[in-house]
Design an enzyme around this catalytic site. Structure first.
Site, mmCIF file in Angstrom:
data_model
loop_
_atom_site.group_PDB
_atom_site.id
_atom_site.type_symbol
_atom_site.label_atom_id
_atom_site.label_comp_id
_atom_site.label_asym_id
_atom_site.label_seq_id
_atom_site.Cartn_x
_atom_site.Cartn_y
_atom_site.Cartn_z
ATOM 1 N N ARG A 122 0.859 -1.192 0.000
ATOM 2 C CA ARG A 122 0.000 0.000 0.000
ATOM 3 C C ARG A 122 0.893 1.241 0.000
ATOM 4 O O ARG A 122 1.616 1.493 0.954
ATOM 5 C CB ARG A 122 -0.919 -0.003 1.239
ATOM 6 C CG ARG A 122 -1.734 1.271 1.382
ATOM 7 C CD ARG A 122 -2.691 1.212 2.581
ATOM 8 N NE ARG A 122 -3.518 2.397 2.648
ATOM 9 C CZ ARG A 122 -3.407 3.354 3.582
ATOM 10 N NH1 ARG A 122 -2.527 3.253 4.560
ATOM 11 N NH2 ARG A 122 -4.202 4.402 3.546
ATOM 12 N N GLU A 166 -3.891 0.066 8.029
ATOM 13 C CA GLU A 166 -2.738 0.444 8.851
ATOM 14 C C GLU A 166 -2.903 -0.116 10.244
ATOM 15 O O GLU A 166 -4.024 -0.150 10.771
ATOM 16 C CB GLU A 166 -2.599 1.974 8.982
ATOM 17 C CG GLU A 166 -2.045 2.645 7.768
ATOM 18 C CD GLU A 166 -1.826 4.138 7.982
ATOM 19 O OE1 GLU A 166 -1.501 4.561 9.119
ATOM 20 O OE2 GLU A 166 -1.991 4.883 7.004
ATOM 21 N N ASN A 221 -7.861 2.027 9.580
ATOM 22 C CA ASN A 221 -6.556 2.213 10.227
ATOM 23 C C ASN A 221 -6.769 2.109 11.728
ATOM 24 O O ASN A 221 -7.554 2.863 12.303
ATOM 25 C CB ASN A 221 -5.959 3.580 9.891
ATOM 26 C CG ASN A 221 -5.435 3.644 8.465
ATOM 27 O OD1 ASN A 221 -5.511 2.667 7.725
ATOM 28 N ND2 ASN A 221 -4.909 4.784 8.067
ATOM 29 N N HIS A 279 -2.782 11.080 0.652
ATOM 30 C CA HIS A 279 -2.255 10.849 1.993
ATOM 31 C C HIS A 279 -1.596 12.160 2.466
ATOM 32 O O HIS A 279 -0.398 12.251 2.666
ATOM 33 C CB HIS A 279 -1.260 9.678 1.992
ATOM 34 C CG HIS A 279 -1.080 9.033 3.328
ATOM 35 N ND1 HIS A 279 -1.311 7.694 3.574
ATOM 36 C CD2 HIS A 279 -0.681 9.542 4.521
ATOM 37 C CE1 HIS A 279 -1.058 7.412 4.837
ATOM 38 N NE2 HIS A 279 -0.670 8.530 5.437
ATOM 39 N N TYR A 284 -4.940 1.508 15.610
ATOM 40 C CA TYR A 284 -3.712 1.438 16.398
ATOM 41 C C TYR A 284 -3.952 1.269 17.892
ATOM 42 O O TYR A 284 -3.190 0.651 18.587
ATOM 43 C CB TYR A 284 -2.901 2.739 16.238
ATOM 44 C CG TYR A 284 -2.264 2.955 14.890
ATOM 45 C CD1 TYR A 284 -2.957 3.560 13.845
ATOM 46 C CD2 TYR A 284 -0.950 2.574 14.660
ATOM 47 C CE1 TYR A 284 -2.362 3.765 12.608
ATOM 48 C CE2 TYR A 284 -0.346 2.778 13.422
ATOM 49 C CZ TYR A 284 -1.064 3.372 12.412
ATOM 50 O OH TYR A 284 -0.465 3.574 11.187
ATOM 51 N N GLU A 322 -7.417 8.610 6.184
ATOM 52 C CA GLU A 322 -7.663 9.215 7.500
ATOM 53 C C GLU A 322 -8.161 10.661 7.412
ATOM 54 O O GLU A 322 -7.479 11.582 7.871
ATOM 55 C CB GLU A 322 -6.400 9.155 8.365
ATOM 56 C CG GLU A 322 -5.963 7.759 8.714
ATOM 57 C CD GLU A 322 -5.035 7.714 9.930
ATOM 58 O OE1 GLU A 322 -4.728 8.777 10.485
ATOM 59 O OE2 GLU A 322 -4.635 6.608 10.317
HETATM 60 C C1 NOJ Z 1 -1.705 7.215 10.383
HETATM 61 C C2 NOJ Z 1 -1.223 7.888 9.132
HETATM 62 O O1 NOJ Z 1 -1.981 7.470 8.029
HETATM 63 C C3 NOJ Z 1 0.254 7.680 8.877
HETATM 64 O O2 NOJ Z 1 0.644 8.609 7.908
HETATM 65 C C4 NOJ Z 1 1.018 7.816 10.179
HETATM 66 O O3 NOJ Z 1 2.396 7.780 9.979
HETATM 67 C C5 NOJ Z 1 0.598 6.697 11.115
HETATM 68 N N1 NOJ Z 1 -0.815 6.829 11.392
HETATM 69 C C6 NOJ Z 1 1.325 6.687 12.445
HETATM 70 O O4 NOJ Z 1 1.040 7.839 13.148
#
Ligand code: NOJ
Length: 498
Positions: A103, A402, A333, A148, A335, A193
């Site tokens: 990606r 992500e 995405n 992006h 985390y 995002e």
């Molecule tokens: C989301 C973003 O899409 C990416 O650009 C960023 O580096 C990562 N999170 C980590 O923060």
């Protein structure tokens, strides 16, 4: 000095503490054979070559050049990982890892340096065509993100994501990319995002373009990005999909939210939190319109502020239809997680997204912090969020576009190994036990790279980049070796049950 040593002590503790799901709880079944493994990056974070071969200035070029202090280390993406020149080497790294998907994002300013059609730059188009052909020649499927965060600066000067016409410019750019890359790229994401773009770029101002209008611009930005996404979606489906047979969607970032207690108030606050984050973008696309709680709360607070209309822009009936249903999969995405509590209604007078949201968030005491202030390690969050998305938006297919963690480690990054193993295990539970269709996973990130306002101080790569070396030497970290084994065996532990 004191502050610095405190920070490094904290980091050491974090690295030593670990982030693991107890090893005995790691899922020891295999991922489905159809599961696609990959890695992700983005143009401004890795490419460099910021003004080469006709590329125009993006708002991130402008932001970092005008005021270097916008990043923690005063560095920028002028060179980054130099992938604009070292992309053949990067492809070999992907091949060595054994992933089947990459990606990456296309830099708008390489294709249309000013953002306008009359600035068309053939060299930029050729660069990406050569690149995706080389990926395919190496057995790696390209998946491309159109946006992006690197808006052409000329468009930014004309209002950027606050100007409705940016959605039309995005459509024109997308059409060129589909026409040229569409024969090779079958999975697209439009905007990456949008919440982060709007909140960080137009709300707290930490990211480009540095606007601080947390109660107003963030909502207009959301509207324009959703219109841009839908414009590209329709262009793809009306003009290209029949022949090119690809899929296209938005990529939405979300935390997993848990109520701080099981009180009714905290449970309701958790829903508000989710609606004001995930729902803000997912609801218009997957259900239609903004989430009702956003319409109600922002509308009421705007009225009490004496404003003639809501700070949340209303959609016309035509726009609602235009945005609704513009998805072929769900790009997620993921985390981290939050605990959510109810609060007293914030006083009127402070027009802020946070007061509009009317919730308080914290981290669970048992969650492990990472070196990024927003990112705590809580593997169980993955299953919860996947189920939430699956059950509420009925997307048919999810891609985790992500997921990853920042560490200071250069090579021995056991913290990241534990993070990935825990989150992937939890994802596998969702796939095998809950029937959630996760088609693929592209970990963030292939390489250590430019982490926006954090500069190069936070490393998200599974492959390290030595930014002090002449060749920007790339080296597999322990996590890359672990991921390599995983993607080759479809198994998260030494040996899986068959
Ligand atoms: C989301 C973003 O899409 C990416 O650009 C960023 O580096 C990562 N999170 C980590 O923060």
């Amino acid at each position: 000095m004191k502050v610095l040593s405190l920070i490094s002590v904290t980091c050491l503790i974090v690295e030593a503490f670990g982030a693991s799901l107890p090893k005995a709880e790691i899922n020891n079944r295999k991922f489905p054979e159809s599961f696609k493994w990959g890695a992700a990056t983005a143009a401004y974070q890795i490419e460099g070559g910021w003004n080469e071969d006709g590329k125009g200035e993006s708002m991130w070029d402008h932001f970092t050049h005008t005021n270097p202090s916008v990043t923690d280390d005063k560095l920028n993406g002028d060179v980054a990982c130099d992938s604009y020149h070292r992309w053949r080497e990067d492809i070999q790294l992907l091949k060595q890892l054994g992933v089947s998907v990459y990606r990456f994002s296309v830099a708008w300013t390489r294709i249309l340096p000013t953002g306008y059609l009359d600035s068309y730059n053939q060299a930029g188009v050729d660069f990406y065509v050569t690149f995706v052909k080389e990926l395919l020649a190496n057995g790696i499927t390209p998946t491309a993100t159109l946006y992006h965060w690197d808006l052409p600066q000329v468009l930014n000067e004309q209002g950027g994501w606050l100007n409705d016409s940016t959605a039309d410019r995005f459509g024109e750019y997308a059409r060129i990319v589909f026409k040229n890359l569409g024969p090779y790229v079958k999975l697209w994401s439009t905007v990456n995002e949008p919440k982060s773009t709007c909140m960080l770029g137009y709300g707290d101002g930490a990211n480009a373009p540095g606007i601080k209008q947390i109660g107003t611009a963030v909502y207009q930005c959301a509207r324009v990005q959703l219109l841009a996404h839908a414009t590209a979606y329709h262009i793809y489906h009306n003009e290209f999909a029949a022949e090119q047979e690809g899929k296209i969607s938005l990529v939405i970032d979300s935390t997993y939210n848990e109520p701080a207690t099981d009180s009714e108030a905290d449970v309701e606050a958790t829903d508000w939190e989710t609606q004001f984050n995930l729902g803000w973008y997912a609801h218009p696309v997957y259900v239609g319109n903004w989430p009702q709680i956003m319409i109600d709360r922002i509308g009421n607070r705007s009225a009490l502020e004496g404003l003639p209309k809501s700070r949340l822009p209303a959609w016309s009936a035509e726009e609602l239809e235009f945005v609704k249903g513009t998805h072929d999969y769900f790009g997620l995405n993921m985390y981290t997680a939050l605990r959510v509590s109810a609060i007293d209604e914030p006083e009127i007078g402070d027009s802020s997204y946070y007061s509009d949201k009317g919730t308080a968030t914290s981290f669970g005491a048992d969650w492990t912090p990472s070196i990024a202030s927003w990112l705590v390690v809580y593997p169980f969050a993955m299953r919860g969020l996947l189920n939430y998305v699956w059950n509420n938006y009925n997307p048919g297919e999810i891609w985790v576009t992500e997921n990853g963690v920042a560490t200071n480690a250069t090579i021995n990054d056991q913290f990241r190994v534990d993070y990935l193993q825990g989150y992937l295990s939890n994802m596998l539970d969702a796939i095998l036990d809950d029937g959630v269709n996760v088609a693929g996973y592209t970990t963030w990130s292939l390489l250590d790279n430019f982490e926006w306002a954090r500069g190069y101080t936070q490393k998200f790569g599974i492959i390290s980049v030595d930014f002090t070396s002449e060749n920007l030497t790339r080296t597999f970290k322990d996590s890359a070796k672990w991921y390599q084994r995983t993607v080759n065996t479809y198994c998260l532990v030494e040996e899986c049950v068959e």
